[in-house]
Design an enzyme around this catalytic site. Sequence first.
Site, PDB file in Angstrom:
ATOM      1  N   LYS A 183     -47.286  -7.233  -3.000  1.00  0.00           N
ATOM      2  CA  LYS A 183     -47.583  -8.577  -2.496  1.00  0.00           C
ATOM      3  C   LYS A 183     -46.968  -9.642  -3.394  1.00  0.00           C
ATOM      4  CE  LYS A 183     -50.029  -8.368   1.236  1.00  0.00           C
ATOM      5  NZ  LYS A 183     -50.938  -8.929   2.227  1.00  0.00           N
ATOM      6  N   ALA A 220     -64.007  -5.638  14.917  1.00  0.00           N
ATOM      7  CA  ALA A 220     -64.801  -6.772  14.454  1.00  0.00           C
ATOM      8  C   ALA A 220     -64.952  -6.715  12.939  1.00  0.00           C
ATOM      9  CB  ALA A 220     -66.164  -6.771  15.142  1.00  0.00           C
ATOM     10  N   GLY A 221     -63.862  -6.376  12.271  1.00  0.00           N
ATOM     11  CA  GLY A 221     -63.872  -6.291  10.808  1.00  0.00           C
ATOM     12  C   GLY A 221     -63.323  -7.538  10.155  1.00  0.00           C
ATOM     13  N   ASN A 237     -51.935  -1.687  11.818  1.00  0.00           N
ATOM     14  CA  ASN A 237     -50.780  -1.143  11.097  1.00  0.00           C
ATOM     15  C   ASN A 237     -51.029   0.299  10.691  1.00  0.00           C
ATOM     16  OD1 ASN A 237     -49.376  -3.648  11.008  1.00  0.00           O
ATOM     17  ND2 ASN A 237     -50.719  -4.304   9.348  1.00  0.00           N
ATOM     18  N   ASP A 260     -56.752 -12.503   1.480  1.00  0.00           N
ATOM     19  CA  ASP A 260     -55.634 -12.464   2.430  1.00  0.00           C
ATOM     20  C   ASP A 260     -55.967 -11.683   3.696  1.00  0.00           C
ATOM     21  OD1 ASP A 260     -52.903 -13.118   3.129  1.00  0.00           O
ATOM     22  OD2 ASP A 260     -52.565 -10.952   2.994  1.00  0.00           O
ATOM     23  N   ASP A 261     -56.759 -10.633   3.583  1.00  0.00           N
ATOM     24  CA  ASP A 261     -57.079  -9.827   4.768  1.00  0.00           C
ATOM     25  C   ASP A 261     -57.895 -10.635   5.763  1.00  0.00           C
ATOM     26  OD1 ASP A 261     -55.980  -7.341   3.651  1.00  0.00           O
ATOM     27  OD2 ASP A 261     -57.603  -7.618   2.215  1.00  0.00           O
ATOM     28  N   ALA A 318     -60.277  -8.578   9.586  1.00  0.00           N
ATOM     29  CA  ALA A 318     -59.165  -9.243  10.255  1.00  0.00           C
ATOM     30  C   ALA A 318     -59.672 -10.042  11.454  1.00  0.00           C
ATOM     31  CB  ALA A 318     -58.131  -8.212  10.682  1.00  0.00           C
ATOM     32  N   ASN A 339     -48.553 -11.069   7.586  1.00  0.00           N
ATOM     33  CA  ASN A 339     -49.185 -12.100   6.760  1.00  0.00           C
ATOM     34  C   ASN A 339     -48.191 -12.805   5.842  1.00  0.00           C
ATOM     35  OD1 ASN A 339     -51.328 -10.756   7.901  1.00  0.00           O
ATOM     36  ND2 ASN A 339     -52.613 -10.868   6.071  1.00  0.00           N
ATOM     37  N   ARG A 350     -59.897  -0.109   0.239  1.00  0.00           N
ATOM     38  CA  ARG A 350     -59.445  -0.024   1.628  1.00  0.00           C
ATOM     39  C   ARG A 350     -57.973  -0.401   1.655  1.00  0.00           C
ATOM     40  NH1 ARG A 350     -58.597  -4.176   5.481  1.00  0.00           N
ATOM     41  NH2 ARG A 350     -56.754  -3.758   4.288  1.00  0.00           N
ATOM     42  N   GLU A 382     -57.343  -8.717  -2.149  1.00  0.00           N
ATOM     43  CA  GLU A 382     -56.537  -7.924  -1.225  1.00  0.00           C
ATOM     44  C   GLU A 382     -57.118  -6.533  -1.068  1.00  0.00           C
ATOM     45  OE1 GLU A 382     -53.532  -9.449  -0.144  1.00  0.00           O
ATOM     46  OE2 GLU A 382     -53.453  -7.789   1.266  1.00  0.00           O
ATOM     47  N   ASP A 383     -57.252  -6.073   0.160  1.00  0.00           N
ATOM     48  CA  ASP A 383     -57.618  -4.687   0.451  1.00  0.00           C
ATOM     49  C   ASP A 383     -58.928  -4.224  -0.188  1.00  0.00           C
ATOM     50  OD1 ASP A 383     -55.510  -4.584   2.107  1.00  0.00           O
ATOM     51  OD2 ASP A 383     -54.396  -3.014   1.075  1.00  0.00           O
ATOM     52  N   TYR A 419     -43.322  -3.329   1.424  1.00  0.00           N
ATOM     53  CA  TYR A 419     -44.675  -3.431   1.927  1.00  0.00           C
ATOM     54  C   TYR A 419     -44.927  -2.367   2.984  1.00  0.00           C
ATOM     55  CZ  TYR A 419     -49.132  -5.327   1.474  1.00  0.00           C
ATOM     56  OH  TYR A 419     -50.469  -5.399   1.196  1.00  0.00           O
TER      57      TYR A 419
HETATM   58  P1  NAD Z   1     -62.050  -3.238   9.157  1.00  0.00           P
HETATM   59  O1  NAD Z   1     -62.317  -1.854   8.765  1.00  0.00           O
HETATM   60  O2  NAD Z   1     -62.716  -4.355   8.453  1.00  0.00           O
HETATM   61  O3  NAD Z   1     -62.417  -3.416  10.715  1.00  0.00           O
HETATM   62  C1  NAD Z   1     -62.139  -2.480  11.718  1.00  0.00           C
HETATM   63  C2  NAD Z   1     -62.983  -2.825  12.934  1.00  0.00           C
HETATM   64  O4  NAD Z   1     -62.539  -2.065  14.042  1.00  0.00           O
HETATM   65  C3  NAD Z   1     -64.473  -2.533  12.765  1.00  0.00           C
HETATM   66  O5  NAD Z   1     -65.195  -3.596  13.329  1.00  0.00           O
HETATM   67  C4  NAD Z   1     -64.666  -1.276  13.590  1.00  0.00           C
HETATM   68  O6  NAD Z   1     -65.953  -1.199  14.123  1.00  0.00           O
HETATM   69  C5  NAD Z   1     -63.660  -1.470  14.692  1.00  0.00           C
HETATM   70  N1  NAD Z   1     -63.222  -0.234  15.333  1.00  0.00           N
HETATM   71  C6  NAD Z   1     -62.913   0.948  14.782  1.00  0.00           C
HETATM   72  N2  NAD Z   1     -62.559   1.839  15.733  1.00  0.00           N
HETATM   73  C7  NAD Z   1     -62.639   1.201  16.901  1.00  0.00           C
HETATM   74  C8  NAD Z   1     -62.421   1.582  18.249  1.00  0.00           C
HETATM   75  N3  NAD Z   1     -62.041   2.815  18.568  1.00  0.00           N
HETATM   76  N4  NAD Z   1     -62.591   0.661  19.215  1.00  0.00           N
HETATM   77  C9  NAD Z   1     -62.978  -0.574  18.905  1.00  0.00           C
HETATM   78  N5  NAD Z   1     -63.207  -0.996  17.652  1.00  0.00           N
HETATM   79  C10 NAD Z   1     -63.046  -0.117  16.663  1.00  0.00           C
HETATM   80  O7  NAD Z   1     -60.485  -3.418   9.102  1.00  0.00           O
HETATM   81  P2  NAD Z   1     -59.642  -4.785   9.118  1.00  0.00           P
HETATM   82  O8  NAD Z   1     -59.325  -5.191   7.729  1.00  0.00           O
HETATM   83  O9  NAD Z   1     -60.298  -5.774   9.989  1.00  0.00           O
HETATM   84  O10 NAD Z   1     -58.287  -4.277   9.762  1.00  0.00           O
HETATM   85  C11 NAD Z   1     -58.279  -3.762  11.083  1.00  0.00           C
HETATM   86  C12 NAD Z   1     -56.862  -3.464  11.494  1.00  0.00           C
HETATM   87  O11 NAD Z   1     -56.124  -4.665  11.542  1.00  0.00           O
HETATM   88  C13 NAD Z   1     -56.125  -2.538  10.530  1.00  0.00           C
HETATM   89  O12 NAD Z   1     -55.539  -1.488  11.275  1.00  0.00           O
HETATM   90  C14 NAD Z   1     -55.037  -3.373   9.924  1.00  0.00           C
HETATM   91  O13 NAD Z   1     -53.831  -2.656   9.829  1.00  0.00           O
HETATM   92  C15 NAD Z   1     -54.877  -4.491  10.911  1.00  0.00           C
HETATM   93  N6  NAD Z   1     -54.482  -5.717  10.225  1.00  0.00           N
HETATM   94  C16 NAD Z   1     -53.247  -6.198  10.501  1.00  0.00           C
HETATM   95  C17 NAD Z   1     -52.809  -7.319   9.857  1.00  0.00           C
HETATM   96  C18 NAD Z   1     -51.465  -7.824  10.199  1.00  0.00           C
HETATM   97  O14 NAD Z   1     -50.893  -7.398  11.153  1.00  0.00           O
HETATM   98  N7  NAD Z   1     -50.899  -8.734   9.490  1.00  0.00           N
HETATM   99  C19 NAD Z   1     -53.598  -7.959   8.921  1.00  0.00           C
HETATM  100  C20 NAD Z   1     -54.862  -7.445   8.659  1.00  0.00           C
HETATM  101  C21 NAD Z   1     -55.295  -6.321   9.326  1.00  0.00           C
END
Ligand code: NAD
Length: 546
Positions: free
Chosen positions: A174, A302-303, A407, A268-269, A305, A452, A156, A245-246, A103
């Site tokens: 996965k 605010a995405g 990540n 899952d995300d 995750a 996850n 993504r 996923e993704d 992974y």
């Molecule tokens: P996403 O694209 O849906 O969301 C990203 C968010 O971050 C958006 O709201 C964006 O506006 C904001 N953003 C971007 N740049 C920024 C900055 N400089 N300052 C503040 N906010 C900023 O992505 P996602 O799916 O929510 O994933 C976000 C991150 O979380 C990824 O890097 C991913 O690796 C990580 N993630 C980790 C796990 C895990 O550890 N198990 C699981 C899911 C996601």
Amino acid sequence: HHNSMTYKIERRTRTGYDLLTNKRSNKGTAFTLEERRRLGLEGLLPAIPVTQTLQVERSMRNFRRKEHDIDRYIYLMSLQKRNERLFYKVLLEHLEELMPTVYTPTVGEACLEYSHIFRETRGFYITPDDRGNIARILGNWPEKDVRLIVVTDGQRILGLGDLGANGMGIPIGKLALYTACAGIPPQQCMPVILDVGTNNETLLEDPLYLGVRQPRLTGEAYVTLVDEFVAAVSQKYSRVLIQFEDFLSPNAFALLDRYRDQYRCFNDDIQGTAGMALAGVLSACRMTNQILKEMRVLFLGAGSAATGIADLICSALREAGLSEEEARDHLWFVDEHGLLVEQRNDLAPHNQRYARKGLHQDFLATIRHARPQVLIGASGAPGTFTEEVVRLMAEINEQPIIFALSNPTSKAECSALQAYQWSDGRAVFASGSAFPPVNYEGRILQPGQGNNVYIFPGVGLGVLACNASHVTDEMFLDAARTLASCVREEDLQRGSVYPSLSQIRDVSLEIAMAVVKRAHAQGLAQEPMPENLRETIATMMYDPTY
Ligand code: NAD
């Protein structure tokens, strides 16, 4: 009559050689002398039969001698194709070492290179040309009893963006984790890519790229293709669970909303990440002697995750007696444009429910004003938990809880060492990808990895065990609580809010039991509650030992 015919044909044509070339039956050098005589394998193998344990040892040596990460990935994938049980035995027994290959981060590199390292097909490909025919082409898949699908449209992939059909590496990875960590039998697993084109210019111009060479399908055409896929697989495989996923966040939320009450599915995300993070917060509370109801949580990002985590924290707070509004009042979001407030007109639909009343502020001002005990980074923006940010958190809190989930480690909001140094060793830290152990003033700290994989395999196992008609947030809530309860004192001592990965099968079993119980409580289980739940689920789990 028909069955006995096919059986005879099989008996006649299945030679010893076939056993060696079929990944499911192959044991390689582990076939015993007696088996070699009985099955027609004499002469086809080196003289000395070995144990599976020794084969695992040899595989690991082969794995470790590869110089490049991508070669380790290719090695493991070909082992999976050659001797499936050995692959899963190796994976299960060396999960911590192999996880970064199977992974993130190496699977990401493999996806970038997927069309270049391609050797043989695996998984199921659906393209816009298959519209109207998805149900028919599913008949080409060799397995009839599919229970678990992981699907992506490749838009993504991890933090790497739109990788089109190269995203196939993700469902494959996965599902390998599902089998290793929760014992879902590999023949029940189907990796799927919805290859709806790509907007990635590099791929479109690459002569070796294997995906559909057109811009991504969008709007109605996109949604109706996904509709057809979800309906077709659910119709053909009546017990199937679909894991999304993704997908790009807006699609991820839209598709989850569209299907979650109609099909057995989850994202899952959004939901798996939420379970993992809530579990981390719950065991961090154990470390700091606080309770969830008192916690104020600030998200950077605010995405999918962050929003998923927030939704699940709200569910937890509601079960603790708070109203929806009171629950949301515990949560703050800062994205790259600052605090989410109602006056902003650039908010995505999934952001709107978390927009607060009050003034627009930047990140530091929000920390000062909200005084959160918990800071969760899910921004994909490296280095955003600066020294000033961490010091401020440490000024407000005796033990600030700081999760840098982005990540891989190069994208993390801060490193483990930084979190400890800037908080004088007081931070409770977790990250999305594993950092190496930290020596902080003589204390060896090994912070937890918020992976996850602690959540989705167990949830999937539970859903399949009771054939739940739907997957609910409450199931993820109980999965999170169960995961937190699996964290031992010694894990907390080393600074980890998660159990060791070596315990993963036990953790998945515990989570599956919790999910089955919740499914029954919610009236969603379609299998009667077994007398001995633990034993019933344990016997369902695939054992790769010969
Ligand atoms: P996403 O694209 O849906 O969301 C990203 C968010 O971050 C958006 O709201 C964006 O506006 C904001 N953003 C971007 N740049 C920024 C900055 N400089 N300052 C503040 N906010 C900023 O992505 P996602 O799916 O929510 O994933 C976000 C991150 O979380 C990824 O890097 C991913 O690796 C990580 N993630 C980790 C796990 C895990 O550890 N198990 C699981 C899911 C996601």
